[in-house]
Design a protein around this motif. Structure first.
Motif, PDB file in Angstrom:
ATOM      1  N   ASN A  75       3.755  22.140   5.351  1.00 32.44           N
ATOM      2  CA  ASN A  75       3.445  22.885   4.134  1.00 32.44           C
ATOM      3  C   ASN A  75       2.398  22.160   3.282  1.00 32.44           C
ATOM      4  N   VAL A  76       2.599  20.851   3.101  1.00 33.28           N
ATOM      5  CA  VAL A  76       1.682  20.058   2.285  1.00 33.28           C
ATOM      6  C   VAL A  76       0.326  19.915   2.989  1.00 33.28           C
ATOM      7  N   TYR A  93      -8.600  16.920  11.563  1.00 35.49           N
ATOM      8  CA  TYR A  93      -7.533  15.980  11.903  1.00 35.49           C
ATOM      9  C   TYR A  93      -6.952  16.453  13.226  1.00 35.49           C
ATOM     10  N   LYS A  94      -6.105  15.629  13.853  1.00 33.68           N
ATOM     11  CA  LYS A  94      -5.431  16.051  15.085  1.00 33.68           C
ATOM     12  C   LYS A  94      -3.930  16.098  14.831  1.00 33.68           C
ATOM     13  N   THR A  95      -3.276  17.151  15.301  1.00 34.10           N
ATOM     14  CA  THR A  95      -1.820  17.190  15.216  1.00 34.10           C
ATOM     15  C   THR A  95      -1.267  16.565  16.483  1.00 34.10           C
ATOM     16  N   LEU A  96      -0.484  15.492  16.344  1.00 34.46           N
ATOM     17  CA  LEU A  96       0.071  14.838  17.533  1.00 34.46           C
ATOM     18  C   LEU A  96       1.383  15.483  17.956  1.00 34.46           C
ATOM     19  N   ARG A  97       2.249  15.759  16.969  1.00 32.75           N
ATOM     20  CA  ARG A  97       3.451  16.521  17.311  1.00 32.75           C
ATOM     21  C   ARG A  97       4.219  16.965  16.073  1.00 32.75           C
ATOM     22  N   ARG A  98       5.025  18.002  16.278  1.00 27.25           N
ATOM     23  CA  ARG A  98       5.925  18.480  15.247  1.00 27.25           C
ATOM     24  C   ARG A  98       7.180  17.623  15.328  1.00 27.25           C
ATOM     25  N   MET A  99       7.759  17.264  14.206  1.00 27.00           N
ATOM     26  CA  MET A  99       8.953  16.434  14.196  1.00 27.00           C
ATOM     27  C   MET A  99      10.204  17.311  14.210  1.00 27.00           C
ATOM     28  N   ASP A 100      11.365  16.651  14.340  1.00 23.90           N
ATOM     29  CA  ASP A 100      12.624  17.406  14.343  1.00 23.90           C
ATOM     30  C   ASP A 100      13.334  17.252  12.999  1.00 23.90           C
ATOM     31  N   PHE A 101      12.567  16.974  11.945  1.00 19.11           N
ATOM     32  CA  PHE A 101      13.179  16.868  10.603  1.00 19.11           C
ATOM     33  C   PHE A 101      12.239  17.471   9.553  1.00 19.11           C
ATOM     34  N   GLY A 102      12.769  17.557   8.321  1.00 15.33           N
ATOM     35  CA  GLY A 102      11.933  18.087   7.225  1.00 15.33           C
ATOM     36  C   GLY A 102      11.814  19.598   7.239  1.00 15.33           C
ATOM     37  N   CYS A 104      12.080  23.341   6.352  1.00  8.93           N
ATOM     38  CA  CYS A 104      12.282  24.131   5.129  1.00  8.93           C
ATOM     39  C   CYS A 104      11.400  25.365   5.229  1.00  8.93           C
ATOM     40  N   ARG A 105      11.577  26.291   4.305  1.00 12.56           N
ATOM     41  CA  ARG A 105      10.716  27.459   4.291  1.00 12.56           C
ATOM     42  C   ARG A 105      10.118  27.628   2.902  1.00 12.56           C
ATOM     43  N   ARG A 190       7.148  28.740   7.449  1.00 17.29           N
ATOM     44  CA  ARG A 190       8.237  27.862   7.910  1.00 17.29           C
ATOM     45  C   ARG A 190       7.647  26.516   8.278  1.00 17.29           C
ATOM     46  N   SER A 191       8.235  25.472   7.746  1.00 16.79           N
ATOM     47  CA  SER A 191       7.636  24.146   7.881  1.00 16.79           C
ATOM     48  C   SER A 191       8.591  23.115   8.464  1.00 16.79           C
ATOM     49  N   LYS A 192       8.012  22.116   9.103  1.00 18.43           N
ATOM     50  CA  LYS A 192       8.727  20.901   9.495  1.00 18.43           C
ATOM     51  C   LYS A 192       7.781  19.740   9.244  1.00 18.43           C
ATOM     52  N   ALA A 193       8.299  18.536   9.332  1.00 16.03           N
ATOM     53  CA  ALA A 193       7.401  17.391   9.236  1.00 16.03           C
ATOM     54  C   ALA A 193       6.571  17.320  10.512  1.00 16.03           C
TER      55      ALA A 193
END
Ligand code: ATP
Ligand code: ZN
Length: 225
Positions: A75-76, A93-102, A104-105, A190-193
């Motif tokens: 989101n940020v 920038y490059k996205t390396l991976r989505r995390m399994d925490f954080g 929220c919507r 919908r967001s994650k870290a």
């Protein structure tokens, strides 16, 4: 001259992502003492420095190449990218991976008695939010124009305080909305870290270290799935 040989990772200093970010790096075997209230912490066993900042600063630090990696909410990140694009820049920038925490919507919420039948109901209303670009992107799909009330905190009290008609804010359980007499009417994002890397090519040593970390992160996240 700045020491550019050590891998710099930015993470949130204190907040909803800080404990999980810290835990993940520790589980990857990075030995680090984050006890003291320092901006920078040096890993003892690897050429890694951890920069602890406000989450809002992390996307810019990565995009500007000040740090090599960052752990931040999508989101940020997305709001910063849209903001820079609106200024006429082309943030990379490059996205390396989505995390399994954080998780929220980002949702639009209105006073409980608001009669909501669809996005058109929001036309010309004043909406309190920290995420004006994500909100505009969403409502422009429905050709809905709105007025903003930009707030970096206490967004949920804006309707009661007479500052805005509705809000667009982060939600996880919905308890905060409920406590403020609001109901969720539309989920807009919908967001994650996520873990991001600066765009510019790294030295071979740094890239090898990032690859090693990625393998470990993969293993840590898989093990807790
Ligand atoms: P900082 O002081 O670093 O600016 P902050 O108050 O802006 O912190 P936090 O509330 O700690 O931020 O939230 C950090 C991130 O955690 C959010 O941007 C979002 O990605 C994620 N998050 C997960 N659940 C929630 C939630 N219920 N409310 C807000 N953010 C959440
Ligand atoms: Zn913040």
């Amino acid at each position: 001259m700045l020491d550019n040989s050590r891998l710099r990772i930015a993470m949130q200093k204190s907040g909803r992502l800080s404990d999980e970010s810290k835990k993940l790096l520790a589980q990857c075997g990075i030995k680090i003492n984050l006890q003291e209230q320092r901006l920078i912490a040096f890993a003892e066993n690897m050429p890694i420095d951890i920069l602890r900042v406000r989450d809002d600063d992390i996307p810019g630090l990565v995009i500007d190449g000040v740090v090599d990696l960052g752990i931040v909410g999508e989101n940020v990140l997305e709001e910063e990218v849209l903001d820079r694009q609106a200024e006429g820049f082309n943030p990379q920038y490059k996205t390396l991976r989505r995390m399994d925490f954080g998780g929220c919507r980002l949702s639009i919420a209105a006073p409980r008695d608001f009669d909501y039948t669809g996005p058109e109901c929001l036309k010309d209303l004043r909406i309190a939010t920290t995420y004006p670009h994500l909100l505009r992107r969403y409502l422009s799909q429905y050709n809905v124009a709105f007025k903003t009330c930009l707030l970096n905190g206490s967004v949920e009290v804006a309707p009661r305080a007479g500052l805005a008609d509705v809000i667009c804010d982060l939600v996880s359980s919905g308890a905060t909305l409920e406590a403020n007499g609001l109901k969720e009417i539309e989920v807009i994002y919908r967001s994650k870290a996520c873990l991001i890397q600066r765009q510019a090519e790294m030295s071979a040593d740094k890239q090898a270290l990032i690859d090693k970390l990625m393998t470990r992160i993969q293993g840590v996240i898989q093990a807790r799935e």
